[in-house]
Design a protein around this motif. Structure first.
Motif, PDB file in Angstrom:
ATOM      1  N   ALA A  65       0.830  -1.206   0.000  1.00  0.00           N
ATOM      2  CA  ALA A  65       0.000   0.000   0.000  1.00  0.00           C
ATOM      3  C   ALA A  65       0.866   1.257   0.000  1.00  0.00           C
ATOM      4  CB  ALA A  65      -0.934  -0.002   1.211  1.00  0.00           C
ATOM      5  N   ALA A  66       1.947   1.237   0.752  1.00  0.00           N
ATOM      6  CA  ALA A  66       2.836   2.390   0.807  1.00  0.00           C
ATOM      7  C   ALA A  66       3.516   2.615  -0.545  1.00  0.00           C
ATOM      8  CB  ALA A  66       3.875   2.192   1.908  1.00  0.00           C
ATOM      9  N   ARG A  67       4.000   1.533  -1.161  1.00  0.00           N
ATOM     10  CA  ARG A  67       4.642   1.679  -2.478  1.00  0.00           C
ATOM     11  C   ARG A  67       3.657   2.214  -3.510  1.00  0.00           C
ATOM     12  NH1 ARG A  67       7.168  -3.306  -0.897  1.00  0.00           N
ATOM     13  NH2 ARG A  67       5.548  -4.465  -2.024  1.00  0.00           N
ATOM     14  N   GLU A  68       2.436   1.710  -3.477  1.00  0.00           N
ATOM     15  CA  GLU A  68       1.424   2.188  -4.424  1.00  0.00           C
ATOM     16  C   GLU A  68       1.045   3.640  -4.149  1.00  0.00           C
ATOM     17  OE1 GLU A  68      -0.299  -0.293  -7.199  1.00  0.00           O
ATOM     18  OE2 GLU A  68       1.792   0.225  -6.825  1.00  0.00           O
ATOM     19  N   SER A  69       0.985   4.006  -2.880  1.00  0.00           N
ATOM     20  CA  SER A  69       0.714   5.406  -2.540  1.00  0.00           C
ATOM     21  C   SER A  69       1.826   6.306  -3.081  1.00  0.00           C
ATOM     22  CB  SER A  69       0.585   5.572  -1.024  1.00  0.00           C
ATOM     23  OG  SER A  69      -0.540   4.882  -0.528  1.00  0.00           O
ATOM     24  N   LYS A  70       3.062   5.868  -2.926  1.00  0.00           N
ATOM     25  CA  LYS A  70       4.194   6.642  -3.432  1.00  0.00           C
ATOM     26  C   LYS A  70       4.103   6.779  -4.951  1.00  0.00           C
ATOM     27  CE  LYS A  70       9.261   6.720  -3.508  1.00  0.00           C
ATOM     28  NZ  LYS A  70      10.499   6.020  -3.068  1.00  0.00           N
ATOM     29  N   ARG A  71       3.784   5.688  -5.634  1.00  0.00           N
ATOM     30  CA  ARG A  71       3.663   5.730  -7.098  1.00  0.00           C
ATOM     31  C   ARG A  71       2.604   6.728  -7.545  1.00  0.00           C
ATOM     32  NH1 ARG A  71       0.198   3.232 -10.703  1.00  0.00           N
ATOM     33  NH2 ARG A  71      -0.758   1.914  -9.098  1.00  0.00           N
ATOM     34  N   LEU A  72       1.540   6.819  -6.772  1.00  0.00           N
ATOM     35  CA  LEU A  72       0.429   7.695  -7.124  1.00  0.00           C
ATOM     36  C   LEU A  72       0.574   9.098  -6.549  1.00  0.00           C
ATOM     37  CD1 LEU A  72      -2.373   5.049  -6.514  1.00  0.00           C
ATOM     38  CD2 LEU A  72      -1.722   6.008  -8.745  1.00  0.00           C
ATOM     39  N   ASN A  73       1.729   9.361  -5.912  1.00  0.00           N
ATOM     40  CA  ASN A  73       1.965  10.664  -5.283  1.00  0.00           C
ATOM     41  C   ASN A  73       0.915  10.975  -4.228  1.00  0.00           C
ATOM     42  OD1 ASN A  73       3.491  13.002  -4.880  1.00  0.00           O
ATOM     43  ND2 ASN A  73       2.254  14.181  -6.331  1.00  0.00           N
ATOM     44  N   MET A  74       0.582   9.965  -3.445  1.00  0.00           N
ATOM     45  CA  MET A  74      -0.337  10.111  -2.328  1.00  0.00           C
ATOM     46  C   MET A  74       0.421   9.880  -1.025  1.00  0.00           C
ATOM     47  SD  MET A  74      -3.581   7.900  -3.810  1.00  0.00           S
ATOM     48  CE  MET A  74      -4.746   8.373  -2.532  1.00  0.00           C
ATOM     49  N   THR A  75      -0.122  10.388   0.065  1.00  0.00           N
ATOM     50  CA  THR A  75       0.427  10.084   1.382  1.00  0.00           C
ATOM     51  C   THR A  75      -0.526   9.151   2.115  1.00  0.00           C
ATOM     52  OG1 THR A  75      -0.593  12.053   2.356  1.00  0.00           O
ATOM     53  CG2 THR A  75       1.672  12.246   1.564  1.00  0.00           C
ATOM     54  N   MET A  76       0.008   8.533   3.167  1.00  0.00           N
ATOM     55  CA  MET A  76      -0.749   7.507   3.886  1.00  0.00           C
ATOM     56  C   MET A  76      -0.350   7.537   5.355  1.00  0.00           C
ATOM     57  SD  MET A  76      -0.635   3.417   3.085  1.00  0.00           S
ATOM     58  CE  MET A  76      -1.015   2.195   4.347  1.00  0.00           C
TER      59      MET A  76
END
Length: 784
Positions: A65-76
């Protein structure tokens, strides 16, 4: 919300991509039980039982989830343990858990030889001292659980002897702690008279985090113990760092603490030292006040109890909140918190919190704040500008796959008027399964169902844009205190309810003015401003225009505002008024250009039981249709028809041209001549039509989405192929176990059923929800 073991990498990716596309840039993840009833519960035959919150299989999914958030330029961000209340975990031992003062007593007569007295160890109810019950899978009951550690864990505090009756002078109290051995035998030659001997100690309250998976449910940490809070925070932060590495402080940017949902503790191992340090006297002689004794008189006893409570408040501030803030800051993590409901002073603790949150609910379709006002008041006292909110939290009677953006709008608007200016939507559930299993996973009984599996998810991006516009403006400048002089409204005979909030900076003033009722009408609004040109900004459409019809009177600007159902505006004053002789109205009148009536071709999605194409002679509610595929349909249907437009109408217009849809249940995306012109999701249920897109012959398509309720009710007309158990509050049933046909990816036995979900709100007799485009559909010209 990650619901127990039901989480998948593919689902996480789809969820985050859907949220990014919808307009969101940050998420907070909580690992809960399989189902919340509202208590933690398990769905039998979990497909992936190895996934337990805060264990390695779970952390691998968090990494994804963190890697995907980073790819999408989102924070978590993550909750600080399993569940959502409050702070603890399986790593907290009884010694570090929240503590409870307890005592036993024995009456003796003195004036005799030395006595050997057996002092009973204080006996506490094995049932946990916690605010909410839990579901016990062993007996099937919802009850306050028995906690064996309340019997096996105990520490002595002090042994005190005092006269058996009456008000006790402090000098009469004798500390006998050194005269008692480890077995509880006291050797003492008591003076003449009747005495009571109190043996004071402490044990664990037994309170545990909830509603987490049973395997992930551990004790709440002692929030007044520096050692316990340090241990808990170090464990949480180290686990996050160990598993998420260099993404911590960047992609992973916050740790979340939900509202406090524990009973108040009555002890901590260093209470005596901490009390003496803060209050300037020893608490031991006064402990018998908790046994109902009067020490040094009623006034002094009352003062002691107040001092004791104040010491608890101090420790929550100085130990719990301060330590969280310090350790998270050192880890480059923000502190998100709903800081209310516990034994502390809001003014003390709020400055520690990076992102202060309140919450509001949707009780009976009406804005329902939960302890929001004291949080707002404290926040304003020390000048923090941003107030986030757990937004649109729903109970089963309100949120049962029946919610719509239009229904939510007035609730959110009222929260904006109170002071909320950052939205954290409650809730979005992780959907781990194939998209054929819709509406999918739920947070048990809790709504609002704001999931990518919603029927209206994609067009509801227009609603998200509305929220973004509102919070963007409401975070600007500073709050201006409410008063009758600052803003007032003359409603007259209308049933409307109009509320507002005022923000300002330098020479600009902005008022958010909202009709939070489901009535329409006109009202005179009085603004405490003169000499400034008013502007109207519409956060639904993004339109910004000057208001020409207003007057100044008694140092106020008076403007007549026209509101549709749940409509709201920003009224902005940012430049000096210049005298203009204008006949332009504040709100346009309609001139009908064309009634678009007659037959419509309507295409439904056969995957969800609808006919591929039918003709409607006239617009009507789907639920009135004899065709069950339409009557019980949920999803999107496409209305199509062509209409002719005379050159005289196309070329001789004085104002803007709008498509008025009349009544829509619940949201519509509009296309003219194969080009999308936008989404209609709230009153006044119309959309501007670009002049360039109109032709002599025009093709109109309207994609109308309703809610899931009707298809779920339609499924209840069919034989069951899942087993259900009753929820533990009124409001539905939960899935007993995953059925074999689901686990084996086989066709379902009840072929007439279309939906799969983990919570059932309806039976075959439930009321259907009005659906479809009801019109009348008109092309209108707005004339100012």
């Amino acid at each position: 919300m990650w619901m127990g073991a039901n989480v998948s990498e593919k689902g996480i990716t789809k969820d985050l991509e859907a949220l990014k596309e919808e307009g969101f840039n940050s998420t907070t993840m909580l690992g809960l039980a399989d189902i919340t009833t509202p208590w933690a519960n398990q769905i039998g035959k979990d497909p992936t039982p190895e996934i337990i919150a805060w264990t390695e299989p779970w952390w691998k999914l968090v990494q994804h989830a963190a890697r995907e958030s980073k790819r999408l330029n989102m924070t978590m961000g993550l909750f600080n343990g399993a569940g959502y209340a409050t702070s603890g975990g399986v790593w907290i031992t009884p010694e570090m858990s929240m503590q409870e003062l307890c005592f036993s007593k024995k009456s003796i007569s003195g004036g005799k030889d030395t006595q050997v007295i057996d002092l009973d160890r204080p006996n506490v109810n094995l049932k946990s001292n916690e605010r909410f019950p839990v579901y016990d899978p062993q007996n099937g009951k919802v009850e306050i659980p028995k906690v064996p550690e309340r019997k096996t864990y105990y520490k002595d505090i002090v042994v005190l002897a005092m006269p058996a009756k009456g008000v006790v002078n402090k000098l009469e109290i004798i500390n006998l702690s050194l005269k008692m051995d480890t077995s509880g035998k006291l050797t003492w030659q008591a003076p003449k008279g009747d005495w009571i001997i109190y043996r004071f100690g402490h044990t664990t309250m037994g309170a545990k985090v909830q509603p987490a998976q049973w395997q992930a449910t551990g004790f709440e940490c002692d929030k007044m113990s520096q050692e316990a809070v340090d241990f808990h925070l170090d464990h949480v932060i180290n686990e996050i760092k160990n598993h998420l590495g260099d993404m911590v402080g960047k992609t992973i940017d916050h740790v979340y603490f939900d509202s406090y949902e524990d009973n108040d503790p009555s002890w901590t191992p260093k209470m005596r030292e901490q009390f003496s340090l803060r209050r300037g006297y020893d608490l031991y002689p006064y402990l018998a006040a908790f046994a109902g004794r009067i020490i040094e008189g009623k006034e002094q006893t009352s003062r002691f109890k107040e001092d004791f409570a104040e010491t608890i408040e101090d420790l929550y501030h100085e130990v719990y909140f301060t330590t969280i803030a310090k350790k998270l800051k050192a880890a480059n993590l923000k502190f998100f918190c709903e800081p209310y409901g516990g034994p502390w002073r809001s003014d003390d603790v709020l400055p520690n919190v990076t992102n202060v949150m309140g919450e509001f609910w949707t009780h009976d379709g009406v804005y329902a704040p939960y302890e929001l006002e004291p949080v707002i008041n404290s926040l304003r006292r020390y000048g923090q500008n941003i107030l986030a909110a757990e937004a649109f939290t729903g109970q089963p009677r309100d949120s049962k796959w029946t919610e719509t953006p239009a229904w939510l709008k007035s609730i959110g608007d009222e929260a904006f008027c109170v002071g909320v200016n950052k939205i954290m939507i409650h809730r979005f559930v992780q959907q781990p399964w194939d998209d054929k299993y819709l509406p999918g996973n739920t947070m048990g009984q809790w709504g609002t169902h704001f999931d990518r599996t919603q029927t209206w998810w994609k067009p509801a991006k227009a609603f998200v844009s509305y929220l973004q516009r509102c919070v963007g403006v409401l975070q600007w400048g500073h709050y201006v205190s409410k008063s009758i002089e600052d803003f007032s409204v003359a409603i007259g005979s209308s049933n409307m309810v109009v509320k507002s909030i005022h923000r300002a900076d330098q020479n600009t003033d902005i008022y958010f003015v909202a009709n939070v009722s489901h009535y329409s009408g006109q009202v005179n609004c009085n603004f405490n401003i003169t000499g400034m040109q008013p502007e109207l900004w519409d956060p639904v459409t993004g339109e910004m225009r000057e208001i020409t019809q207003f007057k100044e009177e008694d140092k106020h600007t008076i403007i007549n505002l026209k509101f549709a159902d749940s409509q709201s505006f920003f009224i902005v004053f940012r430049k000096k008024v210049e005298p203009v002789n204008s006949e332009r109205l504040n709100f346009p009148s309609d001139r009908s250009l064309l009634d678009i009536d007659g037959p419509w071709e309507v295409k439904f999605d056969s995957k969800w039981g609808g006919p591929e194409s039918v003709n409607f002679a006239a617009l009507s509610d789907w639920t009135d249709n004899a065709n069950k595929g339409i009557k019980y349909y949920s999803g999107t249907a496409v209305y199509s028809k062509s209409f002719n437009l005379a050159d005289s109408i196309r070329k001789k217009r004085e104002g803007g041209v709008y498509l008025d849809l009349g009544i829509v249940n619940c949201i519509a995306k509009v296309f003219i001549n194969d080009k999308e012109i936008g989404v209609v999701w709230t009153a006044p249920w119309r959309i501007k039509v670009p002049v360039s897109q109109l032709k002599a012959v025009n093709q109109l398509e309207i994609e109308v989405s309703n809610v899931w309720a009707n298809r779920l009710i339609g499924d209840e007309q069919e034989p069951a192929d899942c087993e259900w158990l009753p929820g533990h509050q009124k409001g539905g049933e939960y899935l007993k176990e995953f059925p074999d046909w689901f686990l084996q990816n086989k066709p379902r036995p009840s072929a007439g059923r279309f939906c799969f979900t983990t919570w059932k709100y309806f039976d075959k007799k439930s009321d259907l929800i009005a659906s479809g485009l009801l019109g009348p559909v008109r092309l209108v010209e707005e004339k100012f």
